[in-house]
Design an enzyme around this catalytic site. Structure first.
Site, PDB file in Angstrom:
ATOM      1  N   GLU A 124     -42.886 -23.543  54.666  1.00  0.00           N
ATOM      2  CA  GLU A 124     -42.368 -23.924  53.353  1.00  0.00           C
ATOM      3  C   GLU A 124     -40.874 -23.687  53.263  1.00  0.00           C
ATOM      4  O   GLU A 124     -40.339 -22.799  53.916  1.00  0.00           O
ATOM      5  CB  GLU A 124     -43.014 -23.041  52.276  1.00  0.00           C
ATOM      6  CG  GLU A 124     -44.481 -23.239  52.141  1.00  0.00           C
ATOM      7  CD  GLU A 124     -45.058 -22.341  51.057  1.00  0.00           C
ATOM      8  OE1 GLU A 124     -46.274 -22.181  51.054  1.00  0.00           O
ATOM      9  OE2 GLU A 124     -44.292 -21.809  50.231  1.00  0.00           O
ATOM     10  N   CYS A 137     -33.955 -21.780  50.382  1.00  0.00           N
ATOM     11  CA  CYS A 137     -34.647 -20.622  50.924  1.00  0.00           C
ATOM     12  C   CYS A 137     -35.464 -21.103  52.124  1.00  0.00           C
ATOM     13  O   CYS A 137     -36.367 -21.927  51.966  1.00  0.00           O
ATOM     14  CB  CYS A 137     -35.541 -20.043  49.832  1.00  0.00           C
ATOM     15  SG  CYS A 137     -36.523 -18.675  50.379  1.00  0.00           S
ATOM     16  N   CYS A 144     -46.630 -14.252  58.779  1.00  0.00           N
ATOM     17  CA  CYS A 144     -45.830 -13.021  58.857  1.00  0.00           C
ATOM     18  C   CYS A 144     -46.738 -11.881  59.297  1.00  0.00           C
ATOM     19  O   CYS A 144     -47.921 -11.863  58.980  1.00  0.00           O
ATOM     20  CB  CYS A 144     -45.220 -12.702  57.495  1.00  0.00           C
ATOM     21  SG  CYS A 144     -44.026 -11.355  57.558  1.00  0.00           S
ATOM     22  N   CYS A 148     -46.684  -7.261  53.250  1.00  0.00           N
ATOM     23  CA  CYS A 148     -46.176  -6.644  52.022  1.00  0.00           C
ATOM     24  C   CYS A 148     -47.193  -6.978  50.922  1.00  0.00           C
ATOM     25  O   CYS A 148     -47.590  -8.140  50.774  1.00  0.00           O
ATOM     26  CB  CYS A 148     -44.798  -7.185  51.669  1.00  0.00           C
ATOM     27  SG  CYS A 148     -43.593  -6.830  52.969  1.00  0.00           S
ATOM     28  N   CYS A 151     -46.768  -9.880  48.376  1.00  0.00           N
ATOM     29  CA  CYS A 151     -46.270 -11.163  48.904  1.00  0.00           C
ATOM     30  C   CYS A 151     -47.414 -12.031  49.394  1.00  0.00           C
ATOM     31  O   CYS A 151     -48.267 -11.580  50.159  1.00  0.00           O
ATOM     32  CB  CYS A 151     -45.294 -10.898  50.050  1.00  0.00           C
ATOM     33  SG  CYS A 151     -44.841 -12.388  50.952  1.00  0.00           S
ATOM     34  N   CYS A 383     -43.704 -17.613  47.431  1.00  0.00           N
ATOM     35  CA  CYS A 383     -43.604 -17.902  48.859  1.00  0.00           C
ATOM     36  C   CYS A 383     -44.971 -17.902  49.526  1.00  0.00           C
ATOM     37  O   CYS A 383     -45.756 -16.989  49.361  1.00  0.00           O
ATOM     38  CB  CYS A 383     -42.705 -16.857  49.492  1.00  0.00           C
ATOM     39  SG  CYS A 383     -42.622 -16.967  51.244  1.00  0.00           S
TER      40      CYS A 383
HETATM   41  S1  SF4 Z   1     -42.129 -10.159  51.870  1.00  0.00           S
HETATM   42 FE1  SF4 Z   1     -43.764 -11.466  52.722  1.00  0.00          FE
HETATM   43  S2  SF4 Z   1     -42.737 -12.834  54.205  1.00  0.00           S
HETATM   44 FE2  SF4 Z   1     -41.324 -11.108  53.723  1.00  0.00          FE
HETATM   45  S3  SF4 Z   1     -41.734  -9.575  55.325  1.00  0.00           S
HETATM   46 FE3  SF4 Z   1     -43.071  -9.022  53.586  1.00  0.00          FE
HETATM   47  S4  SF4 Z   1     -45.038 -10.118  54.016  1.00  0.00           S
HETATM   48 FE4  SF4 Z   1     -43.459 -11.016  55.349  1.00  0.00          FE
END
Ligand code: SF4
Length: 408
Positions: A124, A137, A144, A148, A151, A383
């Site tokens: 994306e 962005c 990933c 997090c 996220c 995201c």
């Molecule tokens: S915020 Fe989301 S994309 Fe960024 S490092 Fe943490 S899990 Fe990965």
């Protein structure tokens, strides 16, 4: 199909301006000067001619944004034909385009397989227009590793790092879609920048993935993006946002020198361990020391600390005061980000009064602390959300097809 951009939020498939690469032929769009030279050498061009031809290709690809070798009018017909036999200028395919009522645009791109036998992957990118700038962005990884907890991308497994060319190609697709090359028909609609001669002026590595885990690709892509004879997005307008991969922060500053942003989100290790689990490996003390000594940092090149506002989790006045103490001595900006909820999340966005109170404390301590206006809430702008929704749709479609086949 969708070339007219209006204000209504919507989802649409790609149109013909972003056709997928011809099977088997590699694209030159997104390559560094060194890789273009290698491509020309592969064509058998004499060495003395390679540098001059690479400069011509650079100009046409990045400054003019051409999508066909035929448009390269100062390159001889013979060479254009030889180039077209071996290469394309194709960009990744746009699978979905969404345009928010506030002008935010979001694209889901399909990257062709990197190696034979692999399958295509989707990433994306989001374009956020403001009156004096337009920020893209970009993603640096498919998925990933870092989980997090707030996220949405963290719920998707890591597939692979993007190449530098795939990162640069995101910017090229955005410029294509916005008509942001000299002589092109510019996109129109509310929310687009009214100042300056470009719609896309800034880049943030804040899309899918941890950019410092894709260090080589990110570093190479920044050099291509910042080149003044091409895309011309200077390093002061490129921000790399990291969750805190401490060992790579100093290296990024010394070798590349973009602006730095930190996904901070908590002021105590105990809470940050939960929100940004890489904190267990590189706790706050180490992270902030890396920020203090980040080579390009100065009052003119402040580090941005991103702080997502989570109701009842990290948004108290005591948290705000602790944040101010934590950043003492670091040339810093603080971005307060109202949480953009996604289906299945356990977090809620802080109340508006709480955010204002937090912002006031930070502001009174002398920090610029803009509250980022929520953008594109009508188009799944969190995201990673668009990719998940699209995969869900594909899964539903696959099931429906199977059911139909079974019924026949
Ligand atoms: S915020 Fe989301 S994309 Fe960024 S490092 Fe943490 S899990 Fe990965």
């Amino acid at each position: 199909m969708m070339t007219v951009i209006d204000t209504a939020p919507r989802t649409a498939p790609a149109d013909a301006t972003t056709s997928p690469p011809r099977a088997g032929l590699p694209s030159l769009a997104g390559l560094s000067r060194a890789r273009l030279l290698a491509a020309l050498a592969e064509l058998g061009l004499p060495e003395r001619e390679q540098r001059m031809r690479a400069a011509q290709l650079w100009h046409w690809i990045y400054l003019r944004g051409v999508t066909s070798f035929d448009e390269m009018t100062n390159v001889g017909k013979g060479l254009r034909a030889r180039l077209a036999e071996r290469f394309t200028l194709a960009r990744p395919e746009v699978v979905v385009e969404q345009v928010s009522a506030d002008g935010t645009r979001k694209w889901l791109l399909r990257l062709p397989p990197e190696i034979a036998g692999d399958r295509p992957h989707d990433v994306e990118m989001v374009y956020i227009p403001e009156s004096d700038r337009g920020t893209l962005c970009v993603s640096s990884q498919v998925g990933c590793t870092l989980n997090c907890s707030f996220c949405h991308t963290g719920t998707q497994r890591l597939v692979r790092n993007l190449t530098a060319a795939e990162i640069v190609a995101q910017v090229m697709v955005a410029r294509d879609r916005l008509g942001d090359y000299p002589g092109a028909t510019r996109a129109t609609g509310p929310g687009l920048p009214t100042e300056g001669d470009r719609l896309l002026t800034n880049i943030v590595f804040m899309g899918m993935g941890e950019p410092l885990y894709a260090y080589d690709s990110v570093a190479e892509s920044i050099e291509i993006l910042a080149d003044g004879e091409g895309l011309g997005i200077g390093k002061r307008r490129i921000t790399v946002s990291t969750s805190g991969v401490v060992p790579e922060i100093e290296r990024l500053g010394r070798e590349v020198g973009p602006m730095l942003a930190i996904s901070l989100h908590a002021v105590r290790d105990e809470l940050r361990d939960e929100l940004v689990p890489i904190n267990k490996k590189y706790p706050l003390k180490q992270l902030l020391e890396a920020c203090r000594t980040y080579p390009p940092v100065s009052n003119a090149k402040r580090i941005t600390f991103e702080y997502v506002m989570l109701k009842g989790v990290n948004d108290s006045p005591a948290d705000a005061r602790a944040l101010v103490r934590l950043l003492a001595g670091i040339p810093a900006k603080i971005n307060l980000i109202p949480f953009n909820p996604w289906p299945g999340t356990r977090y809620e966005c802080s109340d508006w009064e709480t955010i204002e109170q937090f912002s006031d404390i930070v502001f009174r301590a002398g920090y610029s602390s803009p509250v980022r206006t929520p953008r594109g809430r009508d188009i799944l702008a969190a995201c990673g959300q668009l990719k998940s929704e699209t995969e869900r749709l594909s899964a539903r479609e696959r099931l429906a097809l199977r059911a139909m086949a079974a019924a026949e």
